[in-house]
Design a protein around this motif. Structure first.
Motif, PDB file in Angstrom:
ATOM      1  N   LEU A 339       0.833  -1.197   0.000  1.00 47.09           N
ATOM      2  CA  LEU A 339       0.000   0.000   0.000  1.00 47.09           C
ATOM      3  C   LEU A 339       0.867   1.245   0.000  1.00 47.09           C
ATOM      4  O   LEU A 339       1.884   1.312   0.697  1.00 47.09           O
ATOM      5  CB  LEU A 339      -0.915   0.026   1.229  1.00 47.09           C
ATOM      6  N   LEU A 344      -3.720   7.201   0.165  1.00 45.53           N
ATOM      7  CA  LEU A 344      -4.146   5.973  -0.509  1.00 45.53           C
ATOM      8  C   LEU A 344      -4.144   4.794   0.459  1.00 45.53           C
ATOM      9  O   LEU A 344      -5.007   3.916   0.379  1.00 45.53           O
ATOM     10  CB  LEU A 344      -3.240   5.675  -1.707  1.00 45.53           C
ATOM     11  N   GLU A 345      -3.181   4.774   1.367  1.00 43.64           N
ATOM     12  CA  GLU A 345      -3.146   3.725   2.393  1.00 43.64           C
ATOM     13  C   GLU A 345      -4.411   3.763   3.238  1.00 43.64           C
ATOM     14  O   GLU A 345      -5.074   2.731   3.446  1.00 43.64           O
ATOM     15  CB  GLU A 345      -1.912   3.929   3.275  1.00 43.64           C
ATOM     16  N   LYS A 347      -7.345   5.148   2.626  1.00 46.08           N
ATOM     17  CA  LYS A 347      -8.547   4.826   1.851  1.00 46.08           C
ATOM     18  C   LYS A 347      -8.644   3.319   1.601  1.00 46.08           C
ATOM     19  O   LYS A 347      -9.719   2.720   1.690  1.00 46.08           O
ATOM     20  CB  LYS A 347      -8.501   5.569   0.512  1.00 46.08           C
ATOM     21  N   THR A 348      -7.506   2.688   1.274  1.00 40.31           N
ATOM     22  CA  THR A 348      -7.512   1.249   1.006  1.00 40.31           C
ATOM     23  C   THR A 348      -7.851   0.457   2.266  1.00 40.31           C
ATOM     24  O   THR A 348      -8.647  -0.488   2.238  1.00 40.31           O
ATOM     25  CB  THR A 348      -6.143   0.794   0.460  1.00 40.31           C
ATOM     26  N   ARG A 351     -11.456   0.496   3.073  1.00 42.83           N
ATOM     27  CA  ARG A 351     -12.213  -0.458   2.254  1.00 42.83           C
ATOM     28  C   ARG A 351     -12.043  -1.888   2.769  1.00 42.83           C
ATOM     29  O   ARG A 351     -12.997  -2.671   2.772  1.00 42.83           O
ATOM     30  CB  ARG A 351     -11.761  -0.369   0.797  1.00 42.83           C
ATOM     31  N   VAL A 401      -1.515  -1.172  -4.288  1.00 47.84           N
ATOM     32  CA  VAL A 401      -2.401  -0.048  -4.591  1.00 47.84           C
ATOM     33  C   VAL A 401      -1.525   1.188  -4.737  1.00 47.84           C
ATOM     34  O   VAL A 401      -0.782   1.545  -3.819  1.00 47.84           O
ATOM     35  CB  VAL A 401      -3.456   0.157  -3.488  1.00 47.84           C
ATOM     36  N   LEU A 420      -9.770   1.832  -8.561  1.00 50.93           N
ATOM     37  CA  LEU A 420     -10.538   1.830  -7.315  1.00 50.93           C
ATOM     38  C   LEU A 420     -11.416   3.064  -7.166  1.00 50.93           C
ATOM     39  O   LEU A 420     -12.291   3.108  -6.301  1.00 50.93           O
ATOM     40  CB  LEU A 420      -9.596   1.700  -6.114  1.00 50.93           C
ATOM     41  N   ALA A 512      -6.564   5.885  -7.813  1.00 55.01           N
ATOM     42  CA  ALA A 512      -5.852   4.728  -7.251  1.00 55.01           C
ATOM     43  C   ALA A 512      -6.130   3.486  -8.087  1.00 55.01           C
ATOM     44  O   ALA A 512      -7.271   3.210  -8.450  1.00 55.01           O
ATOM     45  CB  ALA A 512      -6.300   4.507  -5.812  1.00 55.01           C
ATOM     46  N   VAL A 514      -5.188  -0.854  -8.706  1.00 51.47           N
ATOM     47  CA  VAL A 514      -4.630  -2.106  -8.202  1.00 51.47           C
ATOM     48  C   VAL A 514      -3.717  -2.677  -9.279  1.00 51.47           C
ATOM     49  O   VAL A 514      -4.150  -2.896 -10.420  1.00 51.47           O
ATOM     50  CB  VAL A 514      -5.723  -3.138  -7.860  1.00 51.47           C
ATOM     51  N   LEU A 535     -11.884  -5.435  -2.096  1.00 49.14           N
ATOM     52  CA  LEU A 535     -11.599  -4.001  -2.171  1.00 49.14           C
ATOM     53  C   LEU A 535     -12.727  -3.266  -2.883  1.00 49.14           C
ATOM     54  O   LEU A 535     -13.124  -2.162  -2.478  1.00 49.14           O
ATOM     55  CB  LEU A 535     -10.271  -3.756  -2.881  1.00 49.14           C
TER      56      LEU A 535
END
Length: 542
Positions: A339, A344-345, A347-348, A351, A401, A420, A512, A514, A535
């Motif tokens: 990640l 972004l970390e 948000k991921t 999820r 991600v 994403l 973002a 994957v 995700l």
């Protein structure tokens, strides 16, 4: 002391003692496997004329060739490919030989590589070429030779995927697009860029080829993917290729290789080179393909003799490095997801939490960088954006991600599988109000943190620009008259406005994505697709 006297060039290395013995042992086992099947060794020059490759095999781009100028001023290259010189031999030196001819080689290939990616510019390849024979029996001959070679190499757990060049060619011809659009679509299928492919094909929804082309990146797995494509198209050329692949698959299954065979109808590499069946080999623990091959019936004709041919090459160095399963005691039993630290970390992870994963340890203050999620076989790795790509590309992480901005700037070999939908912003070209970079005779100067994105953007416009890389506030460059314009990430545009700049053109959208390692996608398909689905589901439940 001059460091060039004691070091090796980028992408090369010394092999001493145990690694050298391991490489020679793998090489000898593969050679012996091919000799046992009636293949005879040939050796070609390490240096060939540039024209041999430039005219006969356009799949090897000139930017990938190491060039040498001889005393007469002729351009030569260090051998970037082993098959093309053997096609030259077959067409010019074996006129009286009884067909088919079975040839094999064990020699280095040399490539010019991008700095900083950790790829090799020189590696040992062992391969086989079956010249002068076509059809099912010939394809099975070369395929079973590939399977046997990997088994003899003690490559451990491997898979060979099958595709057919005719499937993409037939569908793209039915779509009726120009050459550049066809190449853009091919690259998106090759990279399994699902979202971008959908956008590229959106204008052609009325075409009979639309559904099958949209699905091609996802059509990999067992023989069931052949059933799926048959329900998507009535294109006779596609159906004929699918029926042929089914016959090949059945024959390999009967030969005892069934558990090691997968189908990938999104295998669309080097379409100008391959004319029929195509295949790639993957090994657990190796980050990229260890074997590549297929049918290339048009190659020998470029040297003056029209002969059908098929072959493959094995990267024995990668096999030697990875080691057999018996020797490699550190084989991971986890799926690693890298990640990008920061927004972004967060948000991921949100999820993942919404999808039911226990991320409590990641939510607690910690300096750890690797976390095992409770009650799963999933490890989460926290890294900087560019490093996420590096870890995924080299296979130490299975998926990651990362923002589209990093993908566009850094590049690399991986599948870009899902958008994403968060972290949205855009690349934009901006100047001082009232100014432009178009319509004059002076070469524009562009300041940016993203020189590769900038060069690619202006290259598509057939414009020459001078690029200056800026590490800090790129908006300063036009204010200080260092540059005419900037290419930068824009979210709201407020920073530009406060500094008297305005967007004159959008370059590309960013969000973002994957990304998935090439080998992991094939060796761990079910586990990776489950994580990707989670995700996506986590986004719906937030």
């Amino acid at each position: 002391m001059n460091r060039y006297q004691i070091s090796t060039p980028e992408g090369t290395r010394d092999l001493l003692f145990a690694p050298a013995r391991r490489l020679r042992a793998v090489e000898q086992r593969v050679r012996q496997s091919l000799e046992d099947r009636g293949y005879s060794e040939v050796i070609t020059p390490a240096i060939e004329y540039y024209d041999v490759f430039a005219q006969a095999n356009p799949a090897v781009g000139q930017e990938n060739m190491l060039k040498i100028v001889d005393r007469a001023g002729r351009i030569c290259v260090a051998r970037p490919d082993n098959t093309t010189p053997i096609a030259r031999i077959a067409a010019t030196r074996l006129e009286g030989a009884e067909l088919p001819v079975r040839l094999y080689y064990s020699q280095k290939v040399f490539r010019s590589i991008a700095e900083g990616h950790g790829h090799k510019s020189e590696f040992l390849q062992v391969g086989a070429e079956l010249i002068g024979s076509d059809g099912l029996e010939a394809d099975l001959d070369i395929l079973t030779a590939a399977f046997s070679a990997l088994e003899q190499a003690e490559a451990g757990s491997f898979r060979i995927e099958l595709g057919h060049a005719e499937i993409y060619k037939a569908l793209i011809e039915a779509l009726g697009v120009d050459e550049q659009t066809a190449e853009d679509i091919r690259r998106l299928i090759e990279n399994k860029s699902f979202a971008a492919l959908g956008d590229a094909l959106a204008p052609y929804q009325g075409s009979a080829a639309y559904q099958a082309l949209c699905a091609m990146p996802q059509l990999f797995g067992g023989v069931e993917v052949l059933d799926q494509v048959e329900h998507m198209t009535g294109n006779m050329r596609v159906l004929a290729a699918v029926a042929y692949l089914r016959r090949v698959y059945t024959a390999l299954e009967q030969a005892g290789f069934g558990e090691s065979v997968i189908i990938d109808l999104g295998l669309v590499h080097e379409m100008d080179y391959y004319t029929g069946i195509m295949f790639r080999g993957y090994l657990g623990g190796a980050g990229a393909a260890i074997l590549a091959g297929g049918r290339y019936n048009a190659l020998c004709a470029k040297f003056g003799r029209d002969l059908p041919a098929a072959g493959f090459g094995i990267d024995v160095e990668r096999i030697a490095e990875t080691g057999s399963e018996a020797d490699n005691r550190q084989v991971r039993d986890t799926i690693r997801i890298a990640l990008t630290k920061g927004r972004l970390e967060k948000k991921t992870l949100a999820r993942m939490k919404a999808a039911g994963y226990d991320i409590s340890e990641l939510e607690s203050p910690s300096r750890k960088l690797i976390f095992r999620l409770p009650d799963t076989n999933i490890e989460v790795v926290l890294a900087k954006a560019a490093d996420v790509i590096t870890y995924v590309e080299h296979g130490v992480c299975d998926l990651g991600v990362v923002g589209k901005d990093t993908i566009m700037e850094k590049g690399g070999s991986f599948y870009e599988m899902v958008d994403l939908g968060f972290g949205k912003c855009r690349f934009a070209l901006a100047t001082k109000k009232g100014k432009t970079v178009y319509g004059n005779y002076r070469t524009p100067v562009i300041a940016t943190k993203y020189p590769e994105v900038t060069r690619a953007f202006f290259s598509r416009k057939n414009m020459d620009v001078e690029t200056i890389k800026i590490e800090g506030s790129v908006e300063l460059a036009p204010l200080l008259e260092l540059a005419d314009a900037i290419v930068d990430i824009v979210e709201t545009g407020s920073t530009l406005k406060e500094n008297g700049l305005e967007v004159i053109e959008d370059v590309a959208p960013i969000s973002a994505r994957v990304i998935v390692n090439l080998a992991s996608a094939k060796m761990n398909k079910t586990a990776i697709q489950r994580i990707i689905s989670d995700l996506e589901r986590g986004g719906e439940e937030q």
